[in-house]
Scaffold this motif. Sequence first.
Motif, PDB file in Angstrom:
ATOM      1  N   THR A 138       0.833  -1.212   0.000  1.00 45.47           N
ATOM      2  CA  THR A 138       0.000   0.000   0.000  1.00 45.47           C
ATOM      3  C   THR A 138       0.861   1.251   0.000  1.00 45.47           C
ATOM      4  O   THR A 138       0.553   2.229  -0.692  1.00 45.47           O
ATOM      5  N   ILE A 139       1.943   1.235   0.755  1.00 47.62           N
ATOM      6  CA  ILE A 139       2.850   2.398   0.766  1.00 47.62           C
ATOM      7  C   ILE A 139       3.430   2.620  -0.627  1.00 47.62           C
ATOM      8  O   ILE A 139       3.489   3.750  -1.121  1.00 47.62           O
ATOM      9  N   ASP A 140       3.857   1.540  -1.273  1.00 46.54           N
ATOM     10  CA  ASP A 140       4.405   1.663  -2.629  1.00 46.54           C
ATOM     11  C   ASP A 140       3.385   2.262  -3.586  1.00 46.54           C
ATOM     12  O   ASP A 140       3.717   3.130  -4.409  1.00 46.54           O
ATOM     13  N   ASN A 141       2.123   1.802  -3.498  1.00 41.19           N
ATOM     14  CA  ASN A 141       1.078   2.278  -4.420  1.00 41.19           C
ATOM     15  C   ASN A 141       0.623   3.691  -4.075  1.00 41.19           C
ATOM     16  O   ASN A 141       0.454   4.539  -4.951  1.00 41.19           O
ATOM     17  N   PHE A 142       0.424   3.958  -2.782  1.00 41.57           N
ATOM     18  CA  PHE A 142      -0.162   5.226  -2.347  1.00 41.57           C
ATOM     19  C   PHE A 142       0.777   6.401  -2.595  1.00 41.57           C
ATOM     20  O   PHE A 142       0.352   7.489  -2.969  1.00 41.57           O
ATOM     21  N   TYR A 143       2.077   6.184  -2.385  1.00 42.20           N
ATOM     22  CA  TYR A 143       3.034   7.279  -2.514  1.00 42.20           C
ATOM     23  C   TYR A 143       3.729   7.275  -3.866  1.00 42.20           C
ATOM     24  O   TYR A 143       4.808   7.832  -4.020  1.00 42.20           O
ATOM     25  N   SER A 144       3.128   6.668  -4.853  1.00 42.43           N
ATOM     26  CA  SER A 144       3.777   6.544  -6.164  1.00 42.43           C
ATOM     27  C   SER A 144       3.967   7.873  -6.855  1.00 42.43           C
ATOM     28  O   SER A 144       4.757   7.985  -7.773  1.00 42.43           O
TER      29      SER A 144
END
Length: 567
Positions: A138-144
């Motif tokens: 989720t961190i990878d996707n959310f802060y993309s």
Amino acid sequence: METSRDRILNSIRAMPNVDPARIDALLYDQQTDKKHSLIKTLLRQKIISEHDMLVVLVRELHIPSIDLSKYRIDERLKAVIPEKIARLYHAVPISCFAEILTVAVADPLNVFILDDLRNITGKIVDVVVATESQIRQTIDNFYSSASATLSAVSEGLEGSDLQLVDEQQVMAESDVNNAQEAPIIRMVNLIIKEAIRQRASDIHMEPTADGIRVRYRIDGMLQDILNIPKENQNTVIVRIKIMSNLDITSFQLPQDGRFKLRINTQEIDFRVSLLPTTFGQKVVMRVLDKNSITVGLHKLGFTPTAVEILQETMVKPFGMILVTGPTGSGKSTTLYSIINQLNTIERNIITIEDPVEYLIEGLTQIEAKSDIGLNFAVGLRAILRQSPDIVMVGEIRDAETADIAIKASLTGQLVLSTLHTNDAAGVVTRLVDMGLEPFLVASSLLLVCAQRLCRKICTYCKHKVDMPPAAFEKIKHRIKPGAIFYEGKGCDRCRHTGYLGRLGVTEMLVIDDHVRDLILRGKSSAEVAKYAQEKQGMKLLFDDVIDKMTAGETTLAEVYRIAAEDQ
């Protein structure tokens, strides 16, 4: 009384296919190795699956769980918990209503995470639990969105090959999230790498209402480089704090730190200053390349005569050498260049600086800390009890420091320091005005070097120009007939400024017997300068920069910018 930790362990022990002896062995090992939390240890040793651990946490701690793969997070929460904080604490912001912030974590037993998030965000933190793999994804996707900014920064640049020299910091970052792969980390690295490529002396990162303005100071002048979106502001600041080993939870007070990077085989020091402002913390990183102090004085722009005078003076066993000029005139570089030449196994060299800029092997370097009472005067007294051969004082700021430094130079030490005056002869007046006896000043001083830095014409776009008649009229008596003048047209190599690199402009006042007599008789600095010009052949700052202009090294604009007061 049974704790939450005990309830979780007992619940796991009671599960089928779980060997209680393995849990006990892990608990014993964890007493000496506390690198990972209990929950992470159980998961990494595959004693329990992520899903089963989630079930246990929900049941025993009465904390709700969340399936992050089916949850859409509000983009505005990036401003509440920046990416770096999310990665550092393995926490995902879920919602924020009024003062209550809900975050998803994989390890709700870690109370330090909750305390830090509360301090960083200023919110009341409520917790839900999710699996570690879901949080990471989720961190990878959310802060993309940070990747888009990274692309803009890295356009035309090679991949980052920077490495923190402090191995503990490198290991800590790799434990966070493969540090060199995180978009914000790559962004900061690329900004630093480009600053080094462009020969910047400082990197300014200034928060505004819309984001962060990044500027480089190149050849003494600030130049705009890029703007970083507001949503990435806190993560960029936190990244720099981690590199500098600073408190990432402090935002209201100024902070100072330093770090060292290795680029291929070259090591470069960075001095970091953070200042709280209206829109967030401003960061200034001073680039300290040791190569600049090992190239030799002649390559710094010193004339052969000036180099010869310095070489003759610096080998004397005692006395004082002062370098003067405004902030940014290259005084520290000159002093370090002298120290670098004097740095031999036979000499005990001690410095006290505020702050220490270049860390040099073979020197004993002290950083002044006025908040604990370690100022220049106190440090200098202590240094003199260490039997030094050479002492460098970062700056003479007050009468007490000046008095101790001068008396040290009379009792067997060579003392090097800096002073803020406009010219070399002005040092005499300044020291006497500070309350020092003229006979002490006359007896201790060996040499005064007034200094400035002028920009060099870019050799790639250099071309001949005609001197404006009005400007020529003012200085024609100082210029040889038939002189040719040059400027830079501006090209990609000099970022269309017309300048590439800088040169030292100097004024050398040798304290000979006649100058000592003038000081003892209380003569003015103008009389001292007049004698030095007529009898010693001292070249004023204005004359030195004029010579550099007629030699095709700099421009008329730099002449007036550097030494206008001497016209």
